[in-house]
Design an enzyme around this catalytic site. Structure first.
Site, PDB file in Angstrom:
ATOM      1  N   GLU A  74       0.850  -1.207   0.000  1.00 27.60           N
ATOM      2  CA  GLU A  74       0.000   0.000   0.000  1.00 27.60           C
ATOM      3  C   GLU A  74       0.883   1.254   0.000  1.00 27.60           C
ATOM      4  OE1 GLU A  74      -3.112  -0.244  -0.631  1.00 27.60           O
ATOM      5  OE2 GLU A  74      -2.977  -2.422  -0.472  1.00 27.60           O
ATOM      6  N   TRP A 119       1.697   1.746  -3.428  1.00 27.21           N
ATOM      7  CA  TRP A 119       0.703   2.469  -4.255  1.00 27.21           C
ATOM      8  C   TRP A 119       0.924   3.977  -4.148  1.00 27.21           C
ATOM      9  CZ3 TRP A 119      -2.456   1.270  -8.097  1.00 27.21           C
ATOM     10  CH2 TRP A 119      -2.804  -0.069  -8.290  1.00 27.21           C
ATOM     11  N   TRP A 123     -20.555  12.753 -19.615  1.00 23.30           N
ATOM     12  CA  TRP A 123     -20.832  12.926 -18.186  1.00 23.30           C
ATOM     13  C   TRP A 123     -22.120  13.718 -18.015  1.00 23.30           C
ATOM     14  CZ3 TRP A 123     -17.916   9.778 -15.587  1.00 23.30           C
ATOM     15  CH2 TRP A 123     -16.582   9.561 -15.934  1.00 23.30           C
ATOM     16  N   ASN A 126     -10.565   3.200   3.156  1.00 23.95           N
ATOM     17  CA  ASN A 126     -10.250   3.000   1.735  1.00 23.95           C
ATOM     18  C   ASN A 126     -11.327   2.242   0.980  1.00 23.95           C
ATOM     19  OD1 ASN A 126      -8.414   2.975  -0.615  1.00 23.95           O
ATOM     20  ND2 ASN A 126      -8.445   0.773  -0.248  1.00 23.95           N
ATOM     21  N   TRP A 164     -15.455  12.264 -12.793  1.00 30.78           N
ATOM     22  CA  TRP A 164     -14.620  11.954 -11.627  1.00 30.78           C
ATOM     23  C   TRP A 164     -13.919  13.197 -11.085  1.00 30.78           C
ATOM     24  CZ3 TRP A 164      -9.419  13.020 -11.987  1.00 30.78           C
ATOM     25  CH2 TRP A 164      -8.857  13.117 -13.252  1.00 30.78           C
ATOM     26  N   TRP A 192      -8.874   8.261  -8.111  1.00 31.80           N
ATOM     27  CA  TRP A 192     -10.112   8.601  -8.822  1.00 31.80           C
ATOM     28  C   TRP A 192     -10.067   8.055 -10.242  1.00 31.80           C
ATOM     29  CZ3 TRP A 192     -14.866   9.977  -7.531  1.00 31.80           C
ATOM     30  CH2 TRP A 192     -15.072  10.413  -6.228  1.00 31.80           C
TER      31      TRP A 192
HETATM   32  P1  FAD Z   1      -3.328   1.994   5.230  1.00 28.78           P
HETATM   33  O1  FAD Z   1      -4.161   0.914   4.662  1.00 28.78           O
HETATM   34  O2  FAD Z   1      -2.845   1.834   6.602  1.00 28.78           O
HETATM   35  O3  FAD Z   1      -2.115   2.185   4.210  1.00 28.78           O
HETATM   36  C1  FAD Z   1      -0.854   2.735   4.598  1.00 28.78           C
HETATM   37  C2  FAD Z   1      -0.501   3.874   3.694  1.00 28.78           C
HETATM   38  O4  FAD Z   1      -0.365   3.428   2.349  1.00 28.78           O
HETATM   39  C3  FAD Z   1      -1.535   4.976   3.653  1.00 28.78           C
HETATM   40  O5  FAD Z   1      -1.404   5.852   4.752  1.00 28.78           O
HETATM   41  C4  FAD Z   1      -1.231   5.641   2.317  1.00 28.78           C
HETATM   42  O6  FAD Z   1      -0.135   6.530   2.424  1.00 28.78           O
HETATM   43  C5  FAD Z   1      -0.805   4.458   1.462  1.00 28.78           C
HETATM   44  N1  FAD Z   1      -1.937   3.946   0.674  1.00 28.78           N
HETATM   45  C6  FAD Z   1      -2.836   3.024   1.039  1.00 28.78           C
HETATM   46  N2  FAD Z   1      -3.710   2.790   0.031  1.00 28.78           N
HETATM   47  C7  FAD Z   1      -3.342   3.599  -0.981  1.00 28.78           C
HETATM   48  C8  FAD Z   1      -3.848   3.828  -2.291  1.00 28.78           C
HETATM   49  N3  FAD Z   1      -4.910   3.174  -2.781  1.00 28.78           N
HETATM   50  N4  FAD Z   1      -3.242   4.770  -3.050  1.00 28.78           N
HETATM   51  C9  FAD Z   1      -2.169   5.450  -2.604  1.00 28.78           C
HETATM   52  N5  FAD Z   1      -1.639   5.272  -1.375  1.00 28.78           N
HETATM   53  C10 FAD Z   1      -2.224   4.351  -0.574  1.00 28.78           C
HETATM   54  N6  FAD Z   1      -4.751   8.391  -0.051  1.00 28.78           N
HETATM   55  C11 FAD Z   1      -4.109   9.501   0.341  1.00 28.78           C
HETATM   56  O7  FAD Z   1      -3.125   9.411   1.103  1.00 28.78           O
HETATM   57  N7  FAD Z   1      -4.522  10.734  -0.085  1.00 28.78           N
HETATM   58  C12 FAD Z   1      -5.590  10.892  -0.917  1.00 28.78           C
HETATM   59  O8  FAD Z   1      -5.903  12.026  -1.305  1.00 28.78           O
HETATM   60  C13 FAD Z   1      -6.303   9.732  -1.306  1.00 28.78           C
HETATM   61  N8  FAD Z   1      -7.404   9.829  -2.103  1.00 28.78           N
HETATM   62  C14 FAD Z   1      -8.084   8.690  -2.454  1.00 28.78           C
HETATM   63  C15 FAD Z   1      -9.206   8.791  -3.285  1.00 28.78           C
HETATM   64  C16 FAD Z   1      -9.930   7.665  -3.642  1.00 28.78           C
HETATM   65  C17 FAD Z   1     -11.132   7.783  -4.557  1.00 28.78           C
HETATM   66  C18 FAD Z   1      -9.530   6.396  -3.169  1.00 28.78           C
HETATM   67  C19 FAD Z   1     -10.281   5.160  -3.544  1.00 28.78           C
HETATM   68  C20 FAD Z   1      -8.403   6.273  -2.374  1.00 28.78           C
HETATM   69  C21 FAD Z   1      -7.661   7.405  -2.002  1.00 28.78           C
HETATM   70  N9  FAD Z   1      -6.511   7.316  -1.195  1.00 28.78           N
HETATM   71  C22 FAD Z   1      -5.831   8.458  -0.838  1.00 28.78           C
HETATM   72  C23 FAD Z   1      -5.924   6.013  -0.857  1.00 28.78           C
HETATM   73  C24 FAD Z   1      -6.383   5.357   0.450  1.00 28.78           C
HETATM   74  O9  FAD Z   1      -7.775   5.357   0.550  1.00 28.78           O
HETATM   75  C25 FAD Z   1      -5.790   6.042   1.686  1.00 28.78           C
HETATM   76  O10 FAD Z   1      -4.397   6.196   1.545  1.00 28.78           O
HETATM   77  C26 FAD Z   1      -6.047   5.192   2.924  1.00 28.78           C
HETATM   78  O11 FAD Z   1      -7.418   4.976   3.105  1.00 28.78           O
HETATM   79  C27 FAD Z   1      -5.465   5.897   4.139  1.00 28.78           C
HETATM   80  O12 FAD Z   1      -5.741   5.189   5.298  1.00 28.78           O
HETATM   81  P2  FAD Z   1      -4.596   4.456   6.097  1.00 28.78           P
HETATM   82  O13 FAD Z   1      -3.476   5.396   6.342  1.00 28.78           O
HETATM   83  O14 FAD Z   1      -5.225   3.828   7.280  1.00 28.78           O
HETATM   84  O15 FAD Z   1      -4.134   3.357   5.053  1.00 28.78           O
END
Ligand code: FAD
Length: 475
Positions: free
Chosen positions: A274, A277, A305, A340, A358, A381
């Protein structure tokens, strides 16, 4: 020995003392340091992120004060203020940690040139990512378009340098009188919402700063990492790290997170992917500076759209009539964060069920997320809309009802964020519109009065989205 010329340490998205290469190098050189932040219009434009920025500035200032220094906050254009400060202070160098967004990179590159002409060294350092975006490439030297090979190659590059400890033996420079004390912004930075103050939920939920970030990392690694693979998709379980705003504001670095996971000796592959990502998102923004504005798959430029202000408002307010969607949107509004799995469901709902561009969802998230990230937000997105590289295909339309039953089976997450459904049992809570009106009424809910009827019918909305997609393919 302290040398006389100061070094300016310019903080931007790196609100921490530990694993801060720009700061450590300045302190190690033995020069007094002058710590500054420049508050310009581009710094964290979203409302929730600006709330966080206020806390980040205060926390960093407090941390520097424990060492006898302070953070000086200036307002205006960094391109003008940093050279002016270098001149007034007689600085030998300006240090900063790199940022990778197109606007920031342009400012930094031109500033480096300006400083060089003045005879001041501009030194930039790595830290916000595990790998510099230009170092993870295909064999032919091109950027990756798919996550899996990207992450495989990134892991093969090896780890980043070990995280640095916070420096000790600070010496702080006096603020240069000729620059003017009155140009330093005092405590009120003008970042907090006032009329109305909508930030109560953010205050309850979050503590910005490096200490809270490190505590959060320790808690996650000790309590939740082992079960992460199973719990990460269950919004009621709170089984994820919640480190996203701390990573965004650089209270903590991905290298620190990686090291803590590896040192714990636990299985951390899924979790580190993650973080991968996040790296992938930044590598995409590095290559596609218009990631927020343009479909990476240009075929989608012709998608018709819908213009639907009422639908957009219902989605934003968490009043679509789909309980899981509404729970997510209300969690976002209240806390500045959303789980997420639910982010994916609400994004799919906006783009496919409502057929709203989007970019409108991206903009709402940018304003309301405390972790709003200019790379991760548009990448995700575009992934959900099917318009990005390595994205979910457009025709794969998430069914919000099935998602709700699968990932919130008891309805606990829904009940927490949609209190009007608090007394509705699991059997009815996912689709109140399909429940017997009498049974629903016995739980205190009359549809359309206490909780909205669905603003779209799932099957019709799905058919509409697929028709739009089919028409697009024929063009
Ligand atoms: P954990 O599951 O604990 O993951 C650890 C870290 O990995 C996160 O803190 C984050 O830095 C990174 N990470 C995890 N999933 C993703 C992912 N899909 N993409 C990129 N990095 C990821 N994340 C953001 O940090 N900023 C945003 O603006 C953002 N916008 C999003 C918009 C949409 C539509 C979606 C579906 C996801 C988005 N995410 C975003 C990704 C993800 O949802 C969040 O990073 C995550 O929910 C943060 O919670 P956590 O720190 O507990 O994640």
């Amino acid at each position: 020995m302290t040398r006389s010329y100061p070094i300016i340490v310019w903080f931007r998205e790196d609100f921490r003392l530990s694993d801060n290469a720009a700061l450590s190098a300045a302190v190690e050189k033995g020069h007094p340091v002058l710590c500054v932040f420049v508050l310009d219009a581009a710094a964290f434009p979203g409302g929730a992120a600006r709330w966080w920025l206020d806390g980040a500035l205060r926390a960093l200032d407090a941390a520097l004060r424990t060492h006898g220094g302070a953070l000086h906050v200036l307002r205006g254009s960094a391109a003008r203020l940093i050279p002016e400060l270098a001149q007034c202070s007689g600085a030998a160098a300006v240090h900063w940690n790199r940022r990778y967004d197109p606007g920031g990179r342009a400012v930094d590159a031109s500033l480096k040139g300006t400083l060089r002409q003045m005879g001041v060294a501009g030194h930039s350092f790595a830290g916000a990512l595990l790998h510099e975006p230009w170092t993870v490439r295909t064999r032919t030297g091109t950027p990756f378009q798919m996550f899996t090979p990207f992450w495989r190659a990134a892991c093969a590059v090896g780890g980043p340098r070990p995280p640095l400890p916070a420096p000790s033996g600070f010496s702080f420079a006096e603020w240069p009188e000729s620059f003017g004390e009155n140009r330093v912004v005092a405590a009120g930075f003008g970042l907090l919402p006032v009329a109305p103050d909508w930030a109560a939920g953010l205050r309850e939920e979050w503590t910005p700063g490096e200490t809270a970030a490190q505590d959060g990392l320790t808690r996650f690694v000790t309590e939740d990492l082992a079960a992460y693979g199973r719990a990460r998709d269950i919004p009621a379980a709170e089984g994820t790290s919640r480190l996203s705003p701390y990573l965004r504001f650089g209270h903590i670095t991905p290298a620190q997170v990686r090291q803590a996971v590896l040192e714990s000796g636990q299985e951390g592959t899924k979790f580190l992917a993650e973080i991968g990502w996040r790296e992938f998102a930044w590598s995409l923004l590095f290559e596609h500076e218009d990631l927020t504005r343009r479909n990476l798959r240009s075929a989608f430029d012709a998608l018709p759209w819908r213009t639907d202000p009422a639908g957009l408002r219902a989605w934003q307010a968490g009043r679509t009539g789909y309980p899981l969607v509404d729970a997510g949107m209300r969690q976002l509004w209240r806390t500045g964060w959303m789980h997420n799995r639910v982010r994916m469901v609400v994004a799919s709902f906006l783009v496919k069920h409502l057929l709203i561009d989007w970019r409108q969802g991206e903009a709402w998230f940018a304003d309301t997320l405390v972790d709003h990230d200019p790379a991760s937000n548009p990448m995700n997105w575009q992934w959900n809309a099917g318009t990005g590289v390595d994205a979910a295909p457009f025709f794969r339309i998430m069914n919000p009802l099935l998602q709700s039953e699968k990932f919130d089976p008891e309805g606990d997450y829904i009940r927490r964020w949609v209190p009007e459904l608090a007394d509705v049992p699991a059997g009815m809570i996912h689709a109140p519109w399909a429940a017997d009106a009498g049974a629903l009424g016995a739980c205190g809910v009359v549809l359309g009065r206490d909780y909205p009827a669905p603003i779209v019918d799932h099957r019709q909305a799905r058919a509409r989205a697929l028709a739009a997609w089919t028409a697009l393919r024929k063009e």
